[in-house]
Design an enzyme around this catalytic site. Structure first.
Site, PDB file in Angstrom:
ATOM      1  N   GLY A  12       0.843  -1.203   0.000  1.00 31.04           N
ATOM      2  CA  GLY A  12       0.000   0.000   0.000  1.00 31.04           C
ATOM      3  C   GLY A  12       0.877   1.253   0.000  1.00 31.04           C
ATOM      4  CE  LYS A 144      -7.477  -1.166   8.624  1.00 31.45           C
ATOM      5  NZ  LYS A 144      -6.346  -1.181   7.671  1.00 31.45           N
ATOM      6  CB  ILE A 170      -4.496   9.630   9.101  1.00 31.87           C
ATOM      7  CG1 ILE A 170      -4.459   8.389  10.009  1.00 31.87           C
ATOM      8  CG2 ILE A 170      -3.076  10.042   8.710  1.00 31.87           C
ATOM      9  CD1 ILE A 170      -3.907   7.148   9.320  1.00 31.87           C
TER      10      ILE A 170
HETATM   11  P1  NAD Z   1      -4.929   5.090   0.776  1.00 33.62           P
HETATM   12  O1  NAD Z   1      -6.158   4.700   0.036  1.00 33.62           O
HETATM   13  O2  NAD Z   1      -4.314   6.404   0.480  1.00 33.62           O
HETATM   14  O3  NAD Z   1      -3.815   3.985   0.558  1.00 33.62           O
HETATM   15  C1  NAD Z   1      -4.091   2.613   0.507  1.00 33.62           C
HETATM   16  C2  NAD Z   1      -3.236   1.985  -0.564  1.00 33.62           C
HETATM   17  O4  NAD Z   1      -3.539   0.591  -0.604  1.00 33.62           O
HETATM   18  C3  NAD Z   1      -3.519   2.544  -1.971  1.00 33.62           C
HETATM   19  O5  NAD Z   1      -2.328   2.937  -2.619  1.00 33.62           O
HETATM   20  C4  NAD Z   1      -4.169   1.386  -2.702  1.00 33.62           C
HETATM   21  O6  NAD Z   1      -3.863   1.347  -4.078  1.00 33.62           O
HETATM   22  C5  NAD Z   1      -3.574   0.198  -1.967  1.00 33.62           C
HETATM   23  N1  NAD Z   1      -4.409  -0.997  -2.104  1.00 33.62           N
HETATM   24  C6  NAD Z   1      -5.753  -1.065  -1.992  1.00 33.62           C
HETATM   25  N2  NAD Z   1      -6.168  -2.317  -2.223  1.00 33.62           N
HETATM   26  C7  NAD Z   1      -5.063  -3.054  -2.469  1.00 33.62           C
HETATM   27  C8  NAD Z   1      -4.855  -4.421  -2.775  1.00 33.62           C
HETATM   28  N3  NAD Z   1      -5.864  -5.271  -2.898  1.00 33.62           N
HETATM   29  N4  NAD Z   1      -3.581  -4.848  -2.956  1.00 33.62           N
HETATM   30  C9  NAD Z   1      -2.542  -3.971  -2.887  1.00 33.62           C
HETATM   31  N5  NAD Z   1      -2.689  -2.681  -2.585  1.00 33.62           N
HETATM   32  C10 NAD Z   1      -3.932  -2.221  -2.393  1.00 33.62           C
HETATM   33  O7  NAD Z   1      -5.297   4.932   2.332  1.00 33.62           O
HETATM   34  P2  NAD Z   1      -4.543   5.548   3.593  1.00 33.62           P
HETATM   35  O8  NAD Z   1      -5.369   6.659   4.101  1.00 33.62           O
HETATM   36  O9  NAD Z   1      -3.120   5.739   3.299  1.00 33.62           O
HETATM   37  O10 NAD Z   1      -4.696   4.372   4.638  1.00 33.62           O
HETATM   38  C11 NAD Z   1      -3.610   3.511   4.917  1.00 33.62           C
HETATM   39  C12 NAD Z   1      -4.021   2.559   6.016  1.00 33.62           C
HETATM   40  O11 NAD Z   1      -4.334   3.303   7.192  1.00 33.62           O
HETATM   41  C13 NAD Z   1      -5.248   1.737   5.679  1.00 33.62           C
HETATM   42  O12 NAD Z   1      -5.035   0.423   6.101  1.00 33.62           O
HETATM   43  C14 NAD Z   1      -6.341   2.371   6.497  1.00 33.62           C
HETATM   44  O13 NAD Z   1      -7.319   1.414   6.874  1.00 33.62           O
HETATM   45  C15 NAD Z   1      -5.572   2.861   7.709  1.00 33.62           C
HETATM   46  N6  NAD Z   1      -6.206   3.997   8.400  1.00 33.62           N
HETATM   47  C16 NAD Z   1      -6.416   5.151   7.702  1.00 33.62           C
HETATM   48  C17 NAD Z   1      -7.006   6.233   8.370  1.00 33.62           C
HETATM   49  C18 NAD Z   1      -7.215   7.537   7.668  1.00 33.62           C
HETATM   50  O14 NAD Z   1      -7.793   8.434   8.270  1.00 33.62           O
HETATM   51  N7  NAD Z   1      -6.770   7.708   6.426  1.00 33.62           N
HETATM   52  C19 NAD Z   1      -7.359   6.114   9.733  1.00 33.62           C
HETATM   53  C20 NAD Z   1      -7.111   4.929  10.382  1.00 33.62           C
HETATM   54  C21 NAD Z   1      -6.534   3.863   9.708  1.00 33.62           C
END
Ligand code: NAD
Length: 454
Positions: A12, A144, A170
């Site tokens: 990711g 999750k 975030i």
């Molecule tokens: P994001 O969507 O920017 O990044 C996620 C990445 O995962 C993307 O680049 C996407 O292409 C990749 N991805 C999705 N499905 C995939 C698959 N099947 N195989 C390979 N890659 C895949 O999201 P983010 O905001 O950077 O979130 C990152 C992590 O943090 C996530 O696990 C999310 O659940 C967790 N999170 C995010 C927040 C927030 O507020 N953004 C809060 C708590 C937890």
């Protein structure tokens, strides 16, 4: 620091959080590759693949020689596709674990979410003892939660060490969810609407702090735990065994106030507070105010005082060890950690800070007007109507029960375990973080790429 240098695969790594992790690893000279379904950056080796295909993950692990996986991949929150969440987050995470074990990877750091413990009820200063509810608020957090469970259960399997981090809310440069949503409200001239009375505290976390926590967790995963798990003793003791020296050191060293790093946080205590509306100030008034304003003095020597309600008090630690005798609550492997800025603020304060800073980017765009406050019960009634209507016409409603709950309920977390065990301190405060996010948005806007969604 880890004793031998790890080789990292950020799964990711093309995403918001993943990219910041990659940048921090590159900055300290580490060997890092990215695995993702899309490639957005060209500066590191890239493996294209889907985590729900174990073979694709396995191939990337083998080719890159990975010793530490940082798994941040997930579909974005808010989709109405529970099957996709299950496929990627639950099955995909299990495939990552299986591929890691198959390839003798030593470490797995998993980005979970603080949402795994949120079922709509208030969360006030909760710590890691709170068990996740049977049903979190939505399919995304449910998946999750199941993924996190699998990651923690895999700790120790085939020598793999695992840890799960639970960041909350975030935001920062590169974010296309929070910032895009807030910008749309700003652009549509709807910033004067407020759902709820804005007395609920909410945890936001600046993205570089989240990335920093991932590096710390990776570095400390293979540290020996400060005390052996109870299951390794001949008999499980009936009373708490004395704490080891290492445990005492973790628990009792004075932590610096968060203000030292985030700059603006100043929480009143009985010994240090602003005076408030006294008719006759107390005799030690000057001392109280001076102590409150002197945020930067080091509290060296101040004893750590714990009551039995404190998560890190001896009785509570013993209870945690008895509940799970195979784990070491003051270790990193097999543990979960909340990651926040340690600056809970009233829910609407952060959006307003963003909108105020957008005013500097778009002078004259916003008319000054008073807030229109929608009390929470009215918000729920309107959301119910909107959801029914949306269901009838087959369209996603703008207002949902989830959104009303999200903006009206207390949701903040205790990060003392994270600070003591991981050595985490937020590096960037909320206000500075918002400034950096809006500065980034300004450049995106200028180049016309601000409407791109991930
Ligand atoms: P994001 O969507 O920017 O990044 C996620 C990445 O995962 C993307 O680049 C996407 O292409 C990749 N991805 C999705 N499905 C995939 C698959 N099947 N195989 C390979 N890659 C895949 O999201 P983010 O905001 O950077 O979130 C990152 C992590 O943090 C996530 O696990 C999310 O659940 C967790 N999170 C995010 C927040 C927030 O507020 N953004 C809060 C708590 C937890």
């Amino acid at each position: 620091m880890a004793s031998t240098k790890d080789v990292y695969l950020v799964i990711g790594g093309s995403g918001f959080v993943g990219r910041h992790i990659v940048e921090q690893l590159l900055r300290r000279g580490d060997n890092v590759s990215v695995f993702d379904i899309v490639q957005r950056y060209q500066d590191v080796p890239f493996y294209s693949g889907d985590i729900s295909d174990q073979e694709q993950v396995s191939t990337a692990l083998r080719r890159s020689g990975t010793t530490c996986i940082i798994h941040t991949a997930s579909p974005p929150a808010g989709l109405s596709d529970p099957a996709l969440y299950w496929k990627v987050n639950v099955d995909g995470t299990k495939a990552v674990i299986a591929a890691a074990v198959q390839n003798n990877v030593r470490k797995l750091v998993f980005t979970s979410s603080a949402g795994v413990v949120f079922n709509g009820n208030a969360l006030t200063n909760v710590d890691e003892r709170l068990a996740p509810p049977e049903r979190p608020m939505d399919a995304y957090n449910e998946s999750k939660q199941k993924a996190e469970e699998a990651v923690i259960a895999a700790n120790g399997k085939g020598g793999l060490l695992t840890v799960a981090l639970r960041p909350a809310g975030i935001f920062g440069p590169g974010d296309r969810q929070v910032m895009a949503g807030l910008y749309k409200v700003y652009e549509d001239g709807k910033t004067h609407y407020q759902i709820g009375d804005n007395t609920n505290l909410f945890d936001w976390t600046y993205v570089e702090n989240v990335a920093h926590a991932h590096l710390l967790a990776a570095d400390k995963l293979d540290n020996p735990p400060p005390a052996p798990p109870l299951s390794t003793l001949e008999e499980i003791p009936l009373e708490a065994p004395p704490l080891t020296e290492a445990e005492v050191a973790i628990l009792n060293h004075p932590l610096p106030p968060l203000d030292l790093t985030v700059g603006r946080r100043c929480i009143p205590t009985s010994e240090a507070r602003p005076l408030g509306p006294y008719v006759t100030p107390p005799p030690n008034a000057d001392k109280l105010v001076a102590a409150f304003e002197d945020k930067f003095s080091h509290p060296e020597g101040r004893p750590v005082v714990r009551t039995r309600f404190d998560p890190l008090s001896e009785p509570n630690l013993f209870r945690t060890k008895i509940d799970k005798p195979d784990t070491t609550p003051l270790g990193v492997a097999g543990q979960v950690f909340y990651i926040t800025n340690g600056e809970p603020c009233y829910f609407w304060d952060l959006p307003r800070l963003v909108w105020n800073q957008l005013d500097a980017v778009f002078p004259g765009h916003r008319q000054k007007r008073g807030y229109t406050v929608l009390p929470a019960p009215l918000g729920f009634a309107l959301a119910f109507g909107a959801e029914c209507w949306g269901w009838l016409i087959g369209k996603e409603p703008a207002l949902t029960k989830f959104k009303v709950t999200y903006s009206c309920v207390d949701r903040w977390h205790n990060i003392e375990k994270t600070r003591r065990v991981l050595g985490y301190e937020p590096q960037v405060g909320l206000a500075d973080g918002v400034q950096r996010m809006v500065d980034w948005w300004r450049t995106e806007y200028t180049s016309g790429t601000h409407k791109i969604t991930h």
